[in-house]
Design a protein around this motif. Structure first.
Motif, PDB file in Angstrom:
ATOM      1  N   ILE A   1      85.645  66.643  47.424  1.00  0.00           N
ATOM      2  CA  ILE A   1      84.191  66.733  47.017  1.00  0.00           C
ATOM      3  C   ILE A   1      84.382  67.368  45.534  1.00  0.00           C
ATOM      4  CG2 ILE A   1      83.226  67.566  49.040  1.00  0.00           C
ATOM      5  CD1 ILE A   1      83.356  70.287  47.936  1.00  0.00           C
ATOM      6  N   VAL A   2      83.139  66.773  44.560  1.00  0.00           N
ATOM      7  CA  VAL A   2      83.194  67.235  43.287  1.00  0.00           C
ATOM      8  C   VAL A   2      81.711  68.122  43.173  1.00  0.00           C
ATOM      9  CG1 VAL A   2      84.798  65.782  42.262  1.00  0.00           C
ATOM     10  CG2 VAL A   2      82.381  65.163  42.323  1.00  0.00           C
ATOM     11  N   LYS A   3      81.472  68.847  42.168  1.00  0.00           N
ATOM     12  CA  LYS A   3      80.269  69.657  42.046  1.00  0.00           C
ATOM     13  C   LYS A   3      79.722  69.415  40.879  1.00  0.00           C
ATOM     14  CE  LYS A   3      80.975  73.536  45.303  1.00  0.00           C
ATOM     15  NZ  LYS A   3      81.068  74.724  45.209  1.00  0.00           N
ATOM     16  N   VAL A   4      78.394  69.086  40.914  1.00  0.00           N
ATOM     17  CA  VAL A   4      77.507  68.967  39.602  1.00  0.00           C
ATOM     18  C   VAL A   4      76.507  70.095  39.352  1.00  0.00           C
ATOM     19  CG1 VAL A   4      76.095  67.653  38.170  1.00  0.00           C
ATOM     20  CG2 VAL A   4      77.587  66.524  39.565  1.00  0.00           C
ATOM     21  N   GLY A   5      76.978  71.146  38.763  1.00  0.00           N
ATOM     22  CA  GLY A   5      76.185  72.594  39.079  1.00  0.00           C
ATOM     23  C   GLY A   5      76.400  72.980  40.415  1.00  0.00           C
ATOM     24  N   ALA A   6      75.026  73.192  41.226  1.00  0.00           N
ATOM     25  CA  ALA A   6      75.098  73.496  42.538  1.00  0.00           C
ATOM     26  C   ALA A   6      75.218  72.471  43.517  1.00  0.00           C
ATOM     27  CB  ALA A   6      74.019  74.443  42.675  1.00  0.00           C
ATOM     28  N   GLU A   7      75.209  71.259  42.924  1.00  0.00           N
ATOM     29  CA  GLU A   7      75.246  70.086  43.950  1.00  0.00           C
ATOM     30  C   GLU A   7      76.661  69.619  44.181  1.00  0.00           C
ATOM     31  OE1 GLU A   7      72.367  68.995  45.192  1.00  0.00           O
ATOM     32  OE2 GLU A   7      70.812  70.172  44.181  1.00  0.00           O
ATOM     33  N   VAL A   8      76.642  68.890  45.353  1.00  0.00           N
ATOM     34  CA  VAL A   8      78.084  68.453  45.913  1.00  0.00           C
ATOM     35  C   VAL A   8      77.860  66.960  46.092  1.00  0.00           C
ATOM     36  CG1 VAL A   8      79.754  68.704  47.609  1.00  0.00           C
ATOM     37  CG2 VAL A   8      78.471  70.716  47.000  1.00  0.00           C
ATOM     38  N   LEU A   9      79.042  66.339  45.666  1.00  0.00           N
ATOM     39  CA  LEU A   9      79.116  64.977  45.846  1.00  0.00           C
ATOM     40  C   LEU A   9      80.320  64.734  46.747  1.00  0.00           C
ATOM     41  CD1 LEU A   9      78.722  63.806  42.149  1.00  0.00           C
ATOM     42  CD2 LEU A   9      77.041  63.896  43.986  1.00  0.00           C
ATOM     43  N   ASP A  10      80.154  63.926  47.702  1.00  0.00           N
ATOM     44  CA  ASP A  10      81.347  63.474  48.523  1.00  0.00           C
ATOM     45  C   ASP A  10      82.184  62.077  47.852  1.00  0.00           C
ATOM     46  OD1 ASP A  10      80.958  65.313  50.660  1.00  0.00           O
ATOM     47  OD2 ASP A  10      79.357  64.123  51.278  1.00  0.00           O
ATOM     48  N   VAL A  11      83.280  62.299  48.068  1.00  0.00           N
ATOM     49  CA  VAL A  11      84.076  61.108  47.373  1.00  0.00           C
ATOM     50  C   VAL A  11      84.815  60.350  48.511  1.00  0.00           C
ATOM     51  CG1 VAL A  11      86.338  60.545  46.093  1.00  0.00           C
ATOM     52  CG2 VAL A  11      84.894  62.537  45.314  1.00  0.00           C
ATOM     53  N   PHE A  12      84.752  59.045  48.116  1.00  0.00           N
ATOM     54  CA  PHE A  12      85.007  57.963  49.064  1.00  0.00           C
ATOM     55  C   PHE A  12      85.853  56.880  48.133  1.00  0.00           C
ATOM     56  CE2 PHE A  12      81.260  59.383  51.354  1.00  0.00           C
ATOM     57  CZ  PHE A  12      81.622  59.333  52.375  1.00  0.00           C
ATOM     58  N   HIS A  13      87.061  56.793  48.846  1.00  0.00           N
ATOM     59  CA  HIS A  13      88.305  55.887  48.119  1.00  0.00           C
ATOM     60  C   HIS A  13      87.944  54.465  48.497  1.00  0.00           C
ATOM     61  CE1 HIS A  13      92.387  54.352  47.466  1.00  0.00           C
ATOM     62  NE2 HIS A  13      91.753  54.208  46.376  1.00  0.00           N
ATOM     63  N   CYS A  14      87.415  53.782  47.486  1.00  0.00           N
ATOM     64  CA  CYS A  14      87.046  52.120  47.987  1.00  0.00           C
ATOM     65  C   CYS A  14      87.537  51.316  47.142  1.00  0.00           C
ATOM     66  CB  CYS A  14      85.322  52.418  47.773  1.00  0.00           C
ATOM     67  SG  CYS A  14      84.428  53.365  48.824  1.00  0.00           S
ATOM     68  N   PRO A  15      89.008  51.031  47.636  1.00  0.00           N
ATOM     69  CA  PRO A  15      89.600  50.025  46.752  1.00  0.00           C
ATOM     70  C   PRO A  15      89.094  48.590  47.044  1.00  0.00           C
ATOM     71  CG  PRO A  15      90.945  50.979  48.640  1.00  0.00           C
ATOM     72  CD  PRO A  15      89.802  51.779  48.650  1.00  0.00           C
ATOM     73  N   GLY A  16      89.716  47.708  46.210  1.00  0.00           N
ATOM     74  CA  GLY A  16      89.233  46.384  46.374  1.00  0.00           C
ATOM     75  C   GLY A  16      89.076  45.734  45.073  1.00  0.00           C
ATOM     76  N   HIS A  17      88.018  46.306  44.159  1.00  0.00           N
ATOM     77  CA  HIS A  17      87.806  45.783  42.918  1.00  0.00           C
ATOM     78  C   HIS A  17      88.825  46.296  42.014  1.00  0.00           C
ATOM     79  CE1 HIS A  17      85.388  44.899  39.407  1.00  0.00           C
ATOM     80  NE2 HIS A  17      85.608  46.138  38.889  1.00  0.00           N
ATOM     81  N   THR A  18      89.363  47.648  42.154  1.00  0.00           N
ATOM     82  CA  THR A  18      90.661  47.937  41.656  1.00  0.00           C
ATOM     83  C   THR A  18      91.234  48.978  42.521  1.00  0.00           C
ATOM     84  OG1 THR A  18      89.649  50.356  40.692  1.00  0.00           O
ATOM     85  CG2 THR A  18      89.350  48.117  39.441  1.00  0.00           C
ATOM     86  N   PRO A  19      92.583  49.264  42.609  1.00  0.00           N
ATOM     87  CA  PRO A  19      92.952  49.928  43.690  1.00  0.00           C
ATOM     88  C   PRO A  19      92.598  51.317  43.929  1.00  0.00           C
ATOM     89  CG  PRO A  19      94.794  49.586  42.110  1.00  0.00           C
ATOM     90  CD  PRO A  19      93.409  48.679  41.827  1.00  0.00           C
ATOM     91  N   GLY A  20      92.251  52.008  42.620  1.00  0.00           N
ATOM     92  CA  GLY A  20      91.966  53.387  42.552  1.00  0.00           C
ATOM     93  C   GLY A  20      90.374  53.636  42.761  1.00  0.00           C
TER      94      GLY A  20
END
Length: 210
Positions: free
Chosen positions: A116-135
């Motif tokens: 997860i990463v935060k923007v102020g008090a908001e939380v973003l979930d992270v999804f690793h989605c390779p294919g266009h680039t590996p990372g």
């Protein structure tokens, strides 16, 4: 959380400004270039940038990152470490594609599936989605049902897979296994072009429709 989309570079890449309305803190996603336009939007919105988030290492998404991070004194977060080879090659890529000279950089934090990463008090979930680039990673804000998908998915299309270390089947699996389970109601900001929803793409996208 609210957002602004800032088209940058000759590729009209969608740099996004994500804003926590509670704290007035902001994250800049994929600053590919045109720093003046990015700063102008930050000032217009009267927000305090606290980080730069990267979806993947292609030049039109990261070209201004090193300079902007130094200018604003903010950390760079993402993408997944598998895109390091692209970030390391930024100076050479600038010459090859006739971009203004840009520096490579080392993110303060590489990201993985489930982070997860935060923007102020908001939380973003992270999804690793390779294919266009590996990372490649995707940032998801569940409360507003918003995803920032970079070049994984577009309105009516998907990201290219004919670039170094791209893979068509891997990209299709990333979309169907990571994005579609989030639900049709999610809207998304692509790396280029207009916004759409997962539901619309499930129904009409010729590459990943269900």
């Amino acid at each position: 959380m609210r957002f602004c989309i800032i088209p940058v570079t000759s590729y009209r890449q969608n740099c996004s400004l994500l804003i926590c309305e509670q704290s007035n803190k902001a994250a800049i996603v994929d600053p590919g270039g045109d720093i003046d336009a990015i700063i102008k939007t930050i000032n217009k919105e009267n927000v305090s940038p606290e980080s730069i988030l990267i979806t993947h290492g292609h030049l039109d998404h990261v070209g201004a990152t090193a300079e902007l991070a130094a200018l604003l004194s903010v950390p760079v977060i993402g993408p997944h470490r598998d895109d390091q080879f692209l970030i390391d090659a930024i100076p050479e890529q600038c010459k090859a594609f006739r971009f203004p000279a840009c520096d490579s950089f080392t993110p303060s934090r590489w990201l993985n599936q489930g982070d997860i990463v935060k923007v102020g008090a908001e939380v973003l979930d992270v999804f690793h989605c390779p294919g266009h680039t590996p990372g490649h990673v995707v940032y998801v804000h569940r409360n507003t049902k918003l995803a920032i998908v970079g070049d994984v998915l577009f309105k009516g299309s998907i990201g290219r897979t004919d670039l170094p270390k791209g893979n068509f089947n891997t990209l299709i699996n990333s979309i169907k296994n990571n994005l579609w389970p989030l639900g049709e109601q999610f809207s998304f900001i692509s790396g280029h072009g207009p916004m759409s929803t997962f539901g619309e793409e499930m129904r009409s996208n010729p590459f990943v429709g269900v």
